[in-house]
Scaffold this active site. Structure first.
Site, PDB file in Angstrom:
ATOM      1  N   SER A  75       0.827  -1.195   0.000  1.00  0.00           N
ATOM      2  CA  SER A  75       0.000   0.000   0.000  1.00  0.00           C
ATOM      3  C   SER A  75       0.870   1.258   0.000  1.00  0.00           C
ATOM      4  CB  SER A  75      -0.929  -0.079   1.206  1.00  0.00           C
ATOM      5  OG  SER A  75      -2.074   0.660   0.965  1.00  0.00           O
ATOM      6  N   HIS A  91      -7.513  -5.878   0.822  1.00  0.00           N
ATOM      7  CA  HIS A  91      -6.277  -5.082   0.883  1.00  0.00           C
ATOM      8  C   HIS A  91      -5.442  -5.566   2.071  1.00  0.00           C
ATOM      9  CE1 HIS A  91      -3.994  -1.482  -0.034  1.00  0.00           C
ATOM     10  NE2 HIS A  91      -4.041  -1.102   1.232  1.00  0.00           N
TER      11      HIS A  91
HETATM   12  C1  GTR Z   1      -5.412   4.039   1.920  1.00  0.00           C
HETATM   13  C2  GTR Z   1      -4.976   4.934   0.830  1.00  0.00           C
HETATM   14  C3  GTR Z   1      -4.163   4.181  -0.159  1.00  0.00           C
HETATM   15  C4  GTR Z   1      -3.166   3.262   0.507  1.00  0.00           C
HETATM   16  C5  GTR Z   1      -3.583   2.733   1.855  1.00  0.00           C
HETATM   17  C6  GTR Z   1      -2.574   2.253   2.853  1.00  0.00           C
HETATM   18  O1  GTR Z   1      -6.313   4.568   2.766  1.00  0.00           O
HETATM   19  O2  GTR Z   1      -6.094   5.520   0.319  1.00  0.00           O
HETATM   20  O3  GTR Z   1      -3.589   5.017  -1.103  1.00  0.00           O
HETATM   21  O4  GTR Z   1      -1.917   3.815   0.547  1.00  0.00           O
HETATM   22  O5  GTR Z   1      -4.298   3.625   2.581  1.00  0.00           O
HETATM   23  O6  GTR Z   1      -1.420   2.617   2.838  1.00  0.00           O
HETATM   24  O7  GTR Z   1      -2.977   1.496   3.705  1.00  0.00           O
END
Ligand code: GTR
Length: 437
Positions: free
Chosen positions: A270, A415
């Site tokens: 991320s 995610h």
């Molecule tokens: C989210 C963000 C992403 C990503 C993520 C993370 O909220 O919108 O771009 O980087 O966080 O790092 O967990």
């Protein structure tokens, strides 16, 4: 894991992560509504002339690096590249993990003299039974080194504590014992070691805390011009500092005789995947890149206008970027860089691009299409890009029995980083560096 991660976020108060499973209100999850778009061409110079041969590529590459600096991450200060570092081995080769590993902990001081200034704490595990210089996988962690594995020997270095919903001053705190190993699933350190690779990690907050008003607390003021009190338009943001911190860890690793100096793979998830990408874009010593769901401002495509947009990134995380990035809010089709250009900067080094089915916010198909397009650069440079242009089914890594340099999978789930991701990454490393176990 989500609940545990959230508990940790409240405890350590660093990373409120969006629910990536669905799109937030106001963002359309239906891919059939995506407006037609044209990608930027990695093989066309800004003046419209073509990159015809591999000999033309370094010039185009320099141009692209500059565009990313100017518009997204900011410039890594020249002085930061040559800062005299000091390495202090706090713990050398202690048997760990029931004899399966040797643990080393090193402090990298960003100043040859001062101990009170910013520094990063590097945790390194070497597989106990490995011979010869050992390839290593390094990545930044979100919450402190002690979270990657429940090993009581990992030092509880201070982490940033700040209640998520307060505006009180940020402060460093010794993390609680209960935070040990809270990200074991995400890191799979034992799996990495069992496959014969060394593992290294640093807490991103050592370099720059992940708060919107963190600038004074991280490394950025070290490199201000005389009299400067705030970042200029092209000064680096937190992502740039994190990338730099990864390179400083490589400075150490290349001095460690147990580590194979030219076999350093970088990974990140991320926002820390974005940082890993940018680190590798700038520093060729990262020989392989394993990037998990780096999303927009990483490997995904702004131009598809699906999932997270620049408005959200700039509004929620302005500290990640240079000041110029704000200019591109609402202008995803005009910003002069994109995920396919980021992946092109990694060429011809092997790169593994990983997505997750429920991570619509990162736009999995955007990550895939970036890899497809950047594969043209790999081919120009005489390497094998992604072997298909068809989006693969879930849990079917795009793979071939022959060596390839761009790999991709979309796996079941949200995610996150999972054992499945690591299994593919380790096989990819084996493919390129030879099976170790
Ligand atoms: C989210 C963000 C992403 C990503 C993520 C993370 O909220 O919108 O771009 O980087 O966080 O790092 O967990």
């Amino acid at each position: 894991m989500m609940r545990r991660t959230l508990a940790l976020a409240v405890l350590l108060a660093t990373v409120p992560s969006l629910a990536h499973a669905q799109m937030p209100a106001g963002y359309d999850p239906d891919e059939s509504h995506i407006q037609p778009y044209t990608l930027l061409d990695p093989l066309t110079f800004s003046d419209g002339s073509r990159v015809n041969t591999a000999a033309d590529w370094p010039r185009r590459r320099t141009e692209l690096l500059r565009l990313f600096e100017q518009n997204v991450y900011g410039r890594t200060p020249e002085a930061a590249k040559h800062i005299p570092l000091r390495f202090h081995v706090d713990e050398a080769d202690t048997p760990a993990l029931g004899g399966k590993a040797l643990r080393r902990q090193i402090t990298v001081y960003f100043s040859a003299r001062r101990e009170d200034g910013p520094k990063e704490h590097l945790l390194l595990y070497l597989p106990a039974n490995a011979h010869g210089p050992i390839p290593v996988v390094i990545g930044l962690n979100f919450f402190g080194n002690q979270t990657v594995l429940a090993d009581p020997g990992i030092r509880l270095n201070p982490v940033w504590a700040r209640a998520q919903h307060t505006t009180g001053p940020a402060h460093l705190e010794t993390p609680a014992e209960s935070t040990r190993g809270m990200q074991t699933q995400e890191w799979q350190v034992e799996k990495v070691l069992a496959r014969g690779y060394a593992f290294a990690t640093i807490y991103c907050g050592d370099i720059d805390p992940d708060f919107t008003d963190s600038i004074q607390l991280g490394v950025r003021p070290l490199f201000y011009a005389p009299g400067q009190t705030a970042p200029a338009a092209e000064d680096w943001g937190a992502l740039g500092t994190w990338a730099w911190g990864l390179s400083r860890a490589v400075d150490y690793l290349q001095t460690d005789r147990h580590v194979a100096p030219h076999r350093i793979a970088v990974t990140g998830h991320s926002r820390l995947g974005k940082a890993a990408d940018w680190a590798a874009a700038q520093d060729p010593r990262f020989a392989i890149i394993l990037s998990t769901e780096s999303g927009k401002a990483g490997q995904s495509l702004y131009r598809r206008r699906y999932g997270e947009d620049i408005r959200h990134l700039e509004h929620s995380f302005p500290h990640w970027f240079c000041q110029n990035y704000a200019k591109w809010v609402g202008r995803e089709t005009e910003i002069p860089v994109d995920g396919n250009l980021m992946l092109s900067l990694l060429a011809p080094r092997p790169v593994y691009v990983a997505s997750a089915k429920d991570d619509l916010w990162s736009d999995p198909r955007g990550e895939f299409l970036s890899a497809v397009d950047a594969s043209r650069v790999y081919r120009l440079l005489g390497h094998q890009g992604l072997v298909t242009t068809e989006f693969p089914p879930v849990d079917h890594p795009v793979d071939t029995p022959v060596q390839h340099d761009v790999a991709y999978h979309i796996r079941t789930g949200k995610h996150d980083v999972t054992a499945y991701d690591w299994d593919q990454y380790l096989s990819f490393l084996d493919l390129h560096w030879g099976r170790r176990q």
